[in-house]
Motif scaffolding. Sequence first.
Motif, mmCIF file in Angstrom:
data_model
loop_
_atom_site.group_PDB
_atom_site.id
_atom_site.type_symbol
_atom_site.label_atom_id
_atom_site.label_comp_id
_atom_site.label_asym_id
_atom_site.label_seq_id
_atom_site.Cartn_x
_atom_site.Cartn_y
_atom_site.Cartn_z
ATOM 1 N N LEU A 128 13.691 -3.171 -8.975
ATOM 2 C CA LEU A 128 13.024 -4.104 -8.229
ATOM 3 C C LEU A 128 13.602 -5.337 -8.609
ATOM 4 O O LEU A 128 13.329 -6.155 -9.638
ATOM 5 N N ASP A 131 11.833 -8.693 -10.145
ATOM 6 C CA ASP A 131 11.902 -8.631 -11.667
ATOM 7 C C ASP A 131 13.002 -8.940 -12.298
ATOM 8 O O ASP A 131 13.912 -8.131 -12.611
ATOM 9 N N TYR A 170 -0.611 -5.410 -10.513
ATOM 10 C CA TYR A 170 0.463 -4.345 -10.796
ATOM 11 C C TYR A 170 0.033 -3.003 -10.702
ATOM 12 O O TYR A 170 -1.299 -2.681 -10.637
ATOM 13 N N GLY A 171 1.042 -2.070 -10.758
ATOM 14 C CA GLY A 171 0.744 -0.517 -11.294
ATOM 15 C C GLY A 171 0.082 -0.747 -12.678
ATOM 16 O O GLY A 171 0.976 -1.442 -13.461
ATOM 17 N N GLU A 190 -2.348 1.925 -8.678
ATOM 18 C CA GLU A 190 -1.596 1.055 -8.264
ATOM 19 C C GLU A 190 -2.654 -0.280 -7.781
ATOM 20 O O GLU A 190 -3.690 -0.027 -6.982
ATOM 21 N N LYS A 191 -2.550 -1.337 -8.284
ATOM 22 C CA LYS A 191 -3.039 -2.613 -8.052
ATOM 23 C C LYS A 191 -4.680 -2.322 -8.110
ATOM 24 O O LYS A 191 -5.323 -2.387 -7.168
ATOM 25 N N ILE A 204 6.525 -2.702 -14.670
ATOM 26 C CA ILE A 204 7.165 -3.782 -14.001
ATOM 27 C C ILE A 204 8.518 -3.155 -13.600
ATOM 28 O O ILE A 204 8.536 -1.885 -13.420
ATOM 29 N N GLY A 205 9.189 -3.714 -12.781
ATOM 30 C CA GLY A 205 10.276 -3.081 -11.925
ATOM 31 C C GLY A 205 11.613 -2.493 -12.459
ATOM 32 O O GLY A 205 12.552 -2.822 -12.149
ATOM 33 N N TYR A 207 12.464 1.446 -13.494
ATOM 34 C CA TYR A 207 12.108 2.815 -13.546
ATOM 35 C C TYR A 207 13.254 3.771 -13.741
ATOM 36 O O TYR A 207 14.226 3.274 -13.326
ATOM 37 N N GLN A 229 2.788 4.879 -2.350
ATOM 38 C CA GLN A 229 2.978 4.357 -3.629
ATOM 39 C C GLN A 229 4.010 5.133 -4.526
ATOM 40 O O GLN A 229 3.583 6.412 -4.757
ATOM 41 N N THR A 231 3.764 4.626 -7.771
ATOM 42 C CA THR A 231 2.605 4.901 -8.727
ATOM 43 C C THR A 231 1.978 6.165 -8.451
ATOM 44 O O THR A 231 1.650 6.966 -9.486
ATOM 45 N N ARG A 252 10.785 -10.881 -18.932
ATOM 46 C CA ARG A 252 10.746 -10.674 -17.608
ATOM 47 C C ARG A 252 10.275 -11.636 -17.006
ATOM 48 O O ARG A 252 9.035 -12.462 -17.289
HETATM 49 C C1 G1P Z 1 5.606 -3.079 -7.086
HETATM 50 C C2 G1P Z 1 4.931 -1.693 -7.550
HETATM 51 C C3 G1P Z 1 3.817 -1.956 -8.763
HETATM 52 C C4 G1P Z 1 4.437 -2.744 -10.068
HETATM 53 C C5 G1P Z 1 5.207 -3.760 -9.426
HETATM 54 C C6 G1P Z 1 6.327 -4.445 -10.413
HETATM 55 O O1 G1P Z 1 4.752 -3.699 -6.511
HETATM 56 O O2 G1P Z 1 4.139 -1.061 -6.518
HETATM 57 O O3 G1P Z 1 3.303 -0.905 -9.388
HETATM 58 O O4 G1P Z 1 3.629 -3.131 -10.926
HETATM 59 O O5 G1P Z 1 6.259 -3.590 -8.307
HETATM 60 O O6 G1P Z 1 7.011 -5.641 -10.107
HETATM 61 P P1 G1P Z 1 4.982 -4.991 -5.801
HETATM 62 O O7 G1P Z 1 5.168 -6.281 -6.667
HETATM 63 O O8 G1P Z 1 6.209 -4.819 -4.954
HETATM 64 O O9 G1P Z 1 3.843 -5.413 -4.852
#
Ligand code: G1P
Length: 277
Positions: A128, A131, A170-171, A190-191, A204-205, A207, A229, A231, A252
């Motif tokens: 992601l 991050d 976060y997850g 998740e959140k 964090i982003g 995996y 999700q 997660t 990060r």
């Molecule tokens: C996503 C994931 C989340 C993770 C996060 C990290 O959420 O769904 O589990 O903790 O990225 O950045 P987002 O930030 O896209 O809402």
Amino acid sequence: MIKKCLFPVAGYGTRFLPATKSMPKEMLPVVNKPLVQYGVEEAIEAGMNTISFVTGRGKRSIADHFDISYELEHQIAGTSKEVYLGSIRNVLEQGVFTMVRQREMKGLGHAILTGEPLIGSEPFGVVLSDDLCLNEDGPGVLAQMAELYSQFRCSIVAIQEVPMEEAHKYGVIKAEELKDGLYRVDDMVEKPPQGEAPSNLAIIGRYILTPDIFDIIRATPPGKNGEVQITDALLTQAKKGCVMAYKFKGRRFDCGSVTGFVEATNYVFENVYADPA
Ligand code: G1P
């Protein structure tokens, strides 16, 4: 061993409006380099040379960034300005870039499933690009995780300790620590609502996912915010005992938030950036 890395880049970047009205958030520069290029360099460093973008409408400049700009190359060939193309030329020499469009935004799990035709049936990384992860003292986060994958052959999530009052963003995992910084995940959510997080270990982003995740995502109903999700899909794998969590070495920055983005910019300018000229 892991050759492919998926970049879900279809999101809107609402927190950066108006900057992201006609420009992808992944193209916002941290100093002189777009955010997404940092992630791509991290993947290539980890040996993941096939970079697969799950892209969307309005994201063409990402595809253009990872291609030759013929006119520009022609104009500056043989001049002192060529050095500024050094980092992106390196990336283009080493990487292969594939794309698929996500037509509807139905969550990160859905974005990853949209990438299935680009990945096939092999383990793969996910970045992601919001991050930004940096580790000047050694290998990048994905390279650290790829090394772990070769030992465990399970999905792996990168985690970080966050203040409890931030956990709802976060997850969050519940896990048993096997050795320093390495956990086996028992549960993940998740959140979670404020005060209900099972720990302060936030995903964090970054995996690494085993390809059975695609069938699991297909069978995963929408969860938090009505979105599919990742997660929740990972929880299904975790219940079988095969999700690891890794407290990575490095820093990060949450470049999805203005504060994190400014912190990253200052940090990169002071510690990482070098004028190539
Ligand atoms: C996503 C994931 C989340 C993770 C996060 C990290 O959420 O769904 O589990 O903790 O990225 O950045 P987002 O930030 O896209 O809402």
